[in-house]
Motif scaffolding. Structure first.
Motif, short mmCIF file in Angstrom:
data_model
loop_
_atom_site.label_atom_id
_atom_site.label_comp_id
_atom_site.label_asym_id
_atom_site.label_seq_id
_atom_site.Cartn_x
_atom_site.Cartn_y
_atom_site.Cartn_z
N LYS A 3 26.67 55.54 40.53
CA LYS A 3 27.57 54.53 41.11
C LYS A 3 28.57 54.09 40.04
N PRO A 4 29.86 54.14 40.37
CA PRO A 4 30.88 53.81 39.37
C PRO A 4 30.97 52.31 39.09
N GLN A 5 31.50 52.00 37.91
CA GLN A 5 31.85 50.62 37.59
C GLN A 5 33.12 50.28 38.36
N PRO A 6 33.28 49.01 38.74
CA PRO A 6 34.49 48.63 39.50
C PRO A 6 35.76 48.86 38.69
N PRO A 7 36.84 49.26 39.37
CA PRO A 7 38.12 49.37 38.67
C PRO A 7 38.61 47.97 38.28
N GLN A 8 39.47 47.93 37.29
CA GLN A 8 40.07 46.68 36.86
C GLN A 8 41.50 46.67 37.38
N LEU A 9 41.82 45.69 38.22
CA LEU A 9 43.16 45.60 38.80
C LEU A 9 43.90 44.40 38.23
N SER A 10 45.19 44.57 38.01
CA SER A 10 46.04 43.48 37.56
C SER A 10 47.42 43.64 38.18
N ILE A 11 48.21 42.58 38.13
CA ILE A 11 49.56 42.60 38.70
C ILE A 11 50.49 43.28 37.70
N ALA A 12 51.16 44.34 38.14
CA ALA A 12 52.15 45.03 37.32
C ALA A 12 53.56 44.64 37.74
N GLY A 13 53.72 44.07 38.95
CA GLY A 13 55.03 43.65 39.42
C GLY A 13 54.98 43.14 40.85
N ILE A 14 55.95 42.30 41.18
CA ILE A 14 56.13 41.79 42.53
C ILE A 14 57.61 41.91 42.85
N GLN A 25 58.89 40.18 53.07
CA GLN A 25 58.09 41.35 52.71
C GLN A 25 58.20 41.60 51.21
N PHE A 26 57.06 41.80 50.57
CA PHE A 26 56.98 42.08 49.16
C PHE A 26 56.32 43.43 48.94
N ILE A 27 56.59 44.02 47.80
CA ILE A 27 55.82 45.15 47.31
C ILE A 27 55.09 44.64 46.07
N LEU A 28 53.77 44.72 46.12
CA LEU A 28 52.96 44.39 44.96
C LEU A 28 52.64 45.68 44.21
N LYS A 29 52.91 45.68 42.93
CA LYS A 29 52.53 46.81 42.10
C LYS A 29 51.25 46.40 41.38
N LEU A 30 50.18 47.12 41.68
CA LEU A 30 48.88 46.82 41.12
C LEU A 30 48.49 47.89 40.10
N ARG A 31 48.23 47.48 38.87
CA ARG A 31 47.75 48.42 37.87
C ARG A 31 46.25 48.57 38.08
N VAL A 32 45.81 49.81 38.26
CA VAL A 32 44.40 50.12 38.49
C VAL A 32 43.89 50.86 37.25
N GLN A 33 42.92 50.25 36.55
CA GLN A 33 42.34 50.89 35.37
C GLN A 33 40.93 51.36 35.70
N ASN A 34 40.61 52.56 35.28
CA ASN A 34 39.31 53.15 35.53
C ASN A 34 38.47 53.08 34.25
N PRO A 35 37.42 52.23 34.23
CA PRO A 35 36.59 52.11 33.04
C PRO A 35 35.51 53.20 32.96
N ASN A 36 35.46 54.09 33.94
CA ASN A 36 34.42 55.10 34.01
C ASN A 36 34.78 56.36 33.22
N ASP A 125 54.90 36.27 35.10
CA ASP A 125 56.21 35.71 34.82
C ASP A 125 57.03 35.71 36.11
N LEU A 126 57.50 34.54 36.52
CA LEU A 126 58.23 34.41 37.78
C LEU A 126 59.72 34.73 37.67
N ALA A 127 60.18 35.16 36.51
CA ALA A 127 61.62 35.42 36.34
C ALA A 127 62.21 36.28 37.46
N PRO A 128 61.53 37.35 37.94
CA PRO A 128 62.13 38.15 39.01
C PRO A 128 62.29 37.39 40.32
N LEU A 129 61.55 36.30 40.50
CA LEU A 129 61.64 35.54 41.74
C LEU A 129 62.53 34.29 41.59
#
Length: 141
Positions: A3-14, A25-36, A125-129
């Motif tokens: 069974k894999p360890q959970p991926p680590q997700l973070s916000i890369a952009g909105i 409507q937004f596009i969320l860019k999610l960075r997915v890191q695989n610790p496995n 950082d909210l600068a883009p918004l």
């Protein structure tokens, strides 16, 4: 397969990509890191994003992505928010340039049916918004 360890997700952009009088409507860019130590095939995910301690968007994606062992990738997902909620939250968050976020949910792994929970806190950082600051729905609001 173990069974894999959970991926680590973070916000890369909105990115705000469209909208109308009722919702944005937004596009969320999610960075997915695989610790496995093996490739991780994600077949979808459910997520909730909180900004400044308030629910911003929830959603799901059926996009498949294979994240290489000990690697990362960026997944783009659509998100929608009602215009009134967006304005209310933008005003509350516009005080400083960064806002704390919390990204929670479950990643769906391949055909195994495994659901791996994820929970990540950080700052965005909210600068883009920034252009939302000048928008007023009603005079004096």
């Amino acid at each position: 397969m173990q069974k894999p360890q959970p991926p680590q997700l973070s916000i890369a952009g909105i990115s705000l990509v469209g909208g109308n009088l009722f919702e944005q409507q937004f596009i969320l860019k999610l960075r997915v890191q695989n610790p496995n130590d093996f490739d991780l095939q994600l077949s979808g995910l459910h997520y909730k994003l909180e900004l400044g301690g308030q629910e911003f968007v929830t959603g799901q994606s059926n996009q498949s992505v294979t994240v290489k062992r000990l690697g990362s990738d960026v997944l783009e997902v659509e998100a929608y928010i009602k215009l009134f909620e967006l304005i209310k939250q933008a005003k509350a968050m516009a005080v400083n340039g960064k806002v704390p976020y919390r990204l929670t949910g479950e990643a769906l792994v391949g055909e195994s049916g495994w659901r791996l929970p994820f929970d990540r806190k950080g700052e965005y950082d909210l600068a883009p918004l920034e252009r939302l600051k000048g928008f007023q729905m009603l005079p004096g609001s």
